[in-house]
Structure formats: C-alpha cells, structure tokens
Write an enzyme that holds these catalytic residues in place. Structure first.
Site, short mmCIF file in Angstrom:
data_model
loop_
_atom_site.label_atom_id
_atom_site.label_comp_id
_atom_site.label_asym_id
_atom_site.label_seq_id
_atom_site.Cartn_x
_atom_site.Cartn_y
_atom_site.Cartn_z
N CYS A 126 0.84 -1.20 0.00
CA CYS A 126 0.00 0.00 0.00
C CYS A 126 0.87 1.26 0.00
O CYS A 126 2.08 1.21 0.21
CB CYS A 126 -0.96 -0.01 1.18
N ASP A 127 0.21 2.39 -0.17
CA ASP A 127 0.85 3.66 -0.53
C ASP A 127 2.12 4.00 0.23
O ASP A 127 3.17 4.25 -0.37
CB ASP A 127 -0.15 4.81 -0.32
N GLU A 448 -5.98 12.59 3.09
CA GLU A 448 -6.43 12.63 1.70
C GLU A 448 -7.92 12.96 1.66
O GLU A 448 -8.68 12.57 2.55
CB GLU A 448 -6.19 11.29 1.01
N SER A 474 -5.96 11.53 -2.82
CA SER A 474 -5.69 10.16 -3.21
C SER A 474 -5.25 10.14 -4.67
O SER A 474 -5.62 11.02 -5.46
CB SER A 474 -6.95 9.31 -3.05
#
Length: 564
Positions: A126-127, A448, A474
């Site tokens: 994930c990010d 975000e 995002s």
C-alpha cells in the site's frame, strides 16, 4: 584485487567469543552455526490484516527467503505496520496514514541498524510502505532491493471493470439519487476481488513504477498482479539479486542521482500518476542528500507527455498495463523519445536503457500510446504558486481539459465539514471548495480528500467545481483539485485568511492559484491569527505535528523543525 566483505555488518554482532550469547539466542530459534557464518539479509514486509494491499506479504516473504538461501545468504524476516488510506478515508483514522510513512521507515531502519543486516529486501504494497522502504534503504546504506507485492485485479460491475475509485464515486452518486442502494451494495461487493493494492494508477501503482525508474526496484518487477504466479518468481529473483548486490557492494548511494530522480518524475508524469509522488520523492531525495524541490516536478512534467491511458483519468488498470507490456514497454517508449536518461544505474547492476531494451508489446494493446500521439502533450503534474500558495501546491491535470476556474470560496475548517456540505448538496456549480487545517502539522497527518472529491464527481459536479486544500489527495482523485497548498493554515499560510465568497482563480496555463485579494488585505486578515491549539497533545500524532516539515519539503520529520 579488492573484494567486498559480504558480512561487513553482521560480523560485529555475530563473530567472536563475546558474541556467544547472541549466537545462542539465534541457535535456539533454529538457525544453524552454518547459517550464522553467512551474510545476514533482512526480509522486511508490512503484512497486516487490516487491508488487502499487503495481505500476500508473508507468503511472498518466504519466496524472497528462498532466493536468499539459494544464493548463499541467511534471511531474517521482520514485520512492520501499514495504515490503509482507502479504509480510513474520511475519518480521523486517516490522520495516521502519512504518519505511518515515518513509522515504517523508522522501524525498518531501527531493526536494520540494531541487528546489523548486511543487506535487505523489502516487500511493499500500500501507498506509504513504498516510499518508506526507499527512505529506510537510503538511511541504512546497505545493498537492498524493494519489491512491490502487486496490484489487485479489477472487479466487475454491470459487465465492466471497476476499482475502488468507482465505489467512492458511487457514494456521491447514491447521495445525489443517481444510483440505487442496491447498485451501491452490488459495486461494494465486487470492486475488490482479492489481495493487492488499488488497481488504477493511484498512489501505490504510481510509486511502485517510480521506484523502478528511480533504480531501487528491478525494472518490470512491479507489473505482475498480486495473485499472479510471476510475482512469486520476482520475489525469488529478488532474494538472489540482493546477494549479487552484496558481492558487488552496490548500495543506494551508487544508484541515486539527481538524474535518476528526474527519470522517476518523468515516469510519474507520463503515466498520469498520483500527486503524492511529489511528497514522497522530495522525502526520498532529502534522505539521499540530493537537491530536489517542488518546482522540478513542474519543469519535468511540462516536457513529458502522458502516454499511459490509466485510471483515474484514463480507461485502464495496472493489470491492463501488465498485459500490454508492463513498465518495460512504457519505459522504452519514453527512452526512445529521449525523455529519460538511459545511462542511469539500476539495482540490477544494469542501466535503465539495458533494462527496457527487452520490452515486448502485445499486439493491439491500447494502454501505452506512441509518444508521437500522446494522450496529453505535457505531463500530469502541475505546480501552482500565487498569493494563496507562495511555497506551491500540486494539481494533477491528467484525464480532464479544464485549464482555469474562477469562483466563490466555500471555506471549511475540516474534511468532515466539507463532506457534510457536499452530501447535503450545499456545494453548487462554480464553487471553489476550500478545506484547511488538514496539512502535515494542522491535521496533523495531511489527510487525503478522496471522500469529498469523489462525492463531488459522483454528484456530477466534477467539471464545474474546483477544490483546494492544505491536505492531500488520493491517487484516485480526479477533477480540478489543488492539494499540498503551502504554507498550510497551521503555519499561518494565506489559506488561513480566506472567507466565504472570496473569489479564487485557478490558472493552469500561467501556473497560479490566487485570491482576488491584495497582499495587504491578506496580511490584515492574518494580523489577529492565532496558532490553533494542537489537536493531539500526547502520542505519535503529537510528536509528528511537532517535527513535521512543510508539504513543499516532503512533509518529513526532523528535529530541526522544532525551531521553525
């Protein structure tokens, strides 16, 4: 001929009479004496049961360890945390997301330093796990490989592919009466069919691609989806590769250069990637001691066309890109057009030009277009400045054509206030939504705004409403949205002076974001400004707020910011 000591770190902690207690601990765990005479390779990952993004990490870690053992090393697995942007979105939990980047990088660094690994392989999903791994590898300064655990497959809804972006936008459509409750439930159930990170060119896929062009991940390793058998092969290969790097003494400082960062920016821009890459590349560059500032993103993006038709601005997902020819095909198109510097070294020991030379294109693919007929003549990232953003802000222009917007400000002091107004349909065509006090310090954590932006799009206002915030967006966000506005409100930035009804103008062509106010009027409004009380006074969020820099500097944490 000088040879590299492949046990350059672990000798200190495992060799000699006085290290008998350390060896005894490890022997008790099942390591053999032979194991402890080999190079020690950390295998880090973020397996966690709170999201699909990293759910395959424990299995993939075994594959990495297999490769390390085959190549003559001893792997030692370690686990760190992750926070899901998608699941925490729109809640106070989202404040933890960007903070997790620092915690992840700190924890990998701490274990690597404490246990004196000779080399490291880190699995990312994930990010925030992706830039965090890069930051940790740079700090440790040892040979290392970063491997992306892969994208989720697209789901199916009404006979077409969907991603989590469609679910967020469906919420807005449902609130506006444009989608039934039954259809919302249907798309919710089918958008995420298994393990893997978000499927479009959102932040995870953007950063996974960027690390390949930066040189810290093997070219092409990110492309196979999370549940594709080729991902297992990539992980075994990474285990073997890190041992070769160790033998050759190839560490991040030999790979990362100013030019490699420009290659990475070009890849992000040409793919219509997430605005978050600005924050993350600034942070990685700072760790590496390489000069990079926010204006460099606009300069590189301006000369780089968009050639990948990827969501959220385009039609296709990361899985489609893989089928079309993957990042090698994408990179070869850019290199052949002299949009990349091909002589940059990569983690494989080969140059970027060598790595993309073997690209294979699937006949008839439409995901990666020729540079001569791009989707857009200049890249997807634009940096605006002006009297509302003296230090800059970031706009993603992939997937839409509006280059200007002027309208009245609708000012909100939190994401929740803005979301309530959007869902109650109090935001109308022409408005400029302003969300402040959501920056790195003021949030804290720079949330975000996908919930708000997706609700605006879902209500059919994506082409008539603009939004600016000192928070983030995002990678799934689309529309005319300016994020990372700096200085943030908590640093007495001009965004703190805005009032309902002020006229705000986005001018993409001239790279400005401004209010119809003079500098004197802004300063007069800020004269009585008082720094807001910290939202958290104890714990990790309080420490982060005290140490974090401006978004224009990558929102990194450092003791030096205590004096700013």
């Amino acid at each position: 001929m000088e040879t590299t000591d492949t046990r350059h770190k672990s000798r200190t902690i495992l060799e000699g009479r006085d290290r008998a207690p350390a060896r005894s601990f490890l022997l008790g765990m099942g390591y053999t004496e032979e194991d402890l005479h080999k190079p020690i390779v950390g295998v880090a990952h973020s397996w966690i049961e709170t999201m699909p993004c990293n759910y395959n990490h424990r299995r993939l870690a075994e594959k990495v360890k297999e490769g390390v053992r085959e190549a003559g090393g001893t792997p030692m697995e370690l686990n760190t945390i992750a926070v899901s942007d998608g699941i925490t979105m729109g809640t106070q939990g989202m404040k933890a997301s960007l903070v997790s980047r620092e915690v992840i990088s700190d924890s990998i660094e701490l274990v690597g330093r404490g246990h004196m690994f000779d080399a490291i392989v880190t699995l990312v999903g994930c990010d925030k796990t992706i830039p965090a791994a890069a930051m940790a590898h740079v700090r440790l300064g040892i040979p290392g490989v970063i491997v992306y655990s892969g994208s989720i497959a697209p789901g199916r809804f009404r006979d077409h592919d969907v991603t989590i972006q469609d679910v967020f936008e469906a919420v807005g459509a449902n609130a506006a009466g444009k989608m039934s409750d039954a259809d919302l439930t249907d798309i919710e159930r089918h958008a995420c069919p298994g393990a893997g990170a978000c499927g479009g060119q959102f932040t995870a896929n953007t950063m996974a691609m960027v690390l390949e062009f930066l040189g810290l991940s093997p070219m092409g390793s990110a492309s196979p989806p999370a549940l594709d058998g080729r991902k297992d092969e990539e992980c075994v290969a990474a285990g073997r590769l890190v041992m070769r790097l160790l033998e050759n003494g190839l560490s991040p400082e030999r790979i990362l250069t100013r030019t490699s960062f420009e290659n990475a920016i070009a890849a992000g821009a040409a793919s219509g990637g997430s605005t978050n890459l600005v924050l993350h590349l600034l942070a990685i560059a700072r760790e590496a001691g390489i000069p990079l500032d926010i204006d460099d993103f606009d300069r590189v993006s301006s000369r780089t066309p968009i050639i990948a038709d990827l969501k959220p601005g385009g039609r296709f997902t990361a899985v489609d890109l893989d089928r079309a020819g993957g990042t090698r095909l994408f990179g070869k198109r850019l290199l052949d057009a002299d949009l990349l510097e091909g002589d940059q070294l990569t983690v494989t020991g080969n140059t970027l030009a060598d790595e993309v030379e073997s690209a294979e294109e699937r006949p008839g693919q439409e995901v990666v277009v020729p540079v001569e007929s791009p989707l857009r003549d200049s890249g997807g990232l634009v940096i605006l400045k002006g009297n509302l953003a003296p230090e800059g802000c970031v706009v993603k222009v992939a997937g839409y054509t509006r280059l200007d917007h002027t309208g009245p400000a609708r000012v909100f002091d939190s994401e929740e206030e803005a979301m309530e107004a959007v869902q109650a349909e109090r935001v109308v065509a022409g408005d400029v939504v302003v969300i402040r006090n959501e920056g790195p310090k003021g949030g804290p954590g720079m949330r975000e705004m996908l919930g708000v932006t997706a609700a605006i799009v879902g209500q059919g206002l994506g082409e008539s409403v603009a939004l600016m915030t000192d928070g983030r967006f995002s990678g799934a966000t689309r529309g005319l949205m300016a994020g990372h506005v700096a200085p943030e409100a908590a640093h007495r930035g001009p965004i703190a002076a805005l009032r309902d009804g002020d006229t705000i103008t986005f001018d993409i062509t001239n790279r400005t974001l401004s209010a119809d106010l003079t500098d004197e009027e802004i300063e007069a409004r800020l004269k009585d400004w008082e720094e807001p009380q910290p939202r958290y006074t104890t714990g990790v969020l309080a420490k982060y707020a005290a140490l974090v820099s401006s978004a224009s500097e990558g929102a990194v944490t450092s003791p030096e910011y205590l004096t700013k």
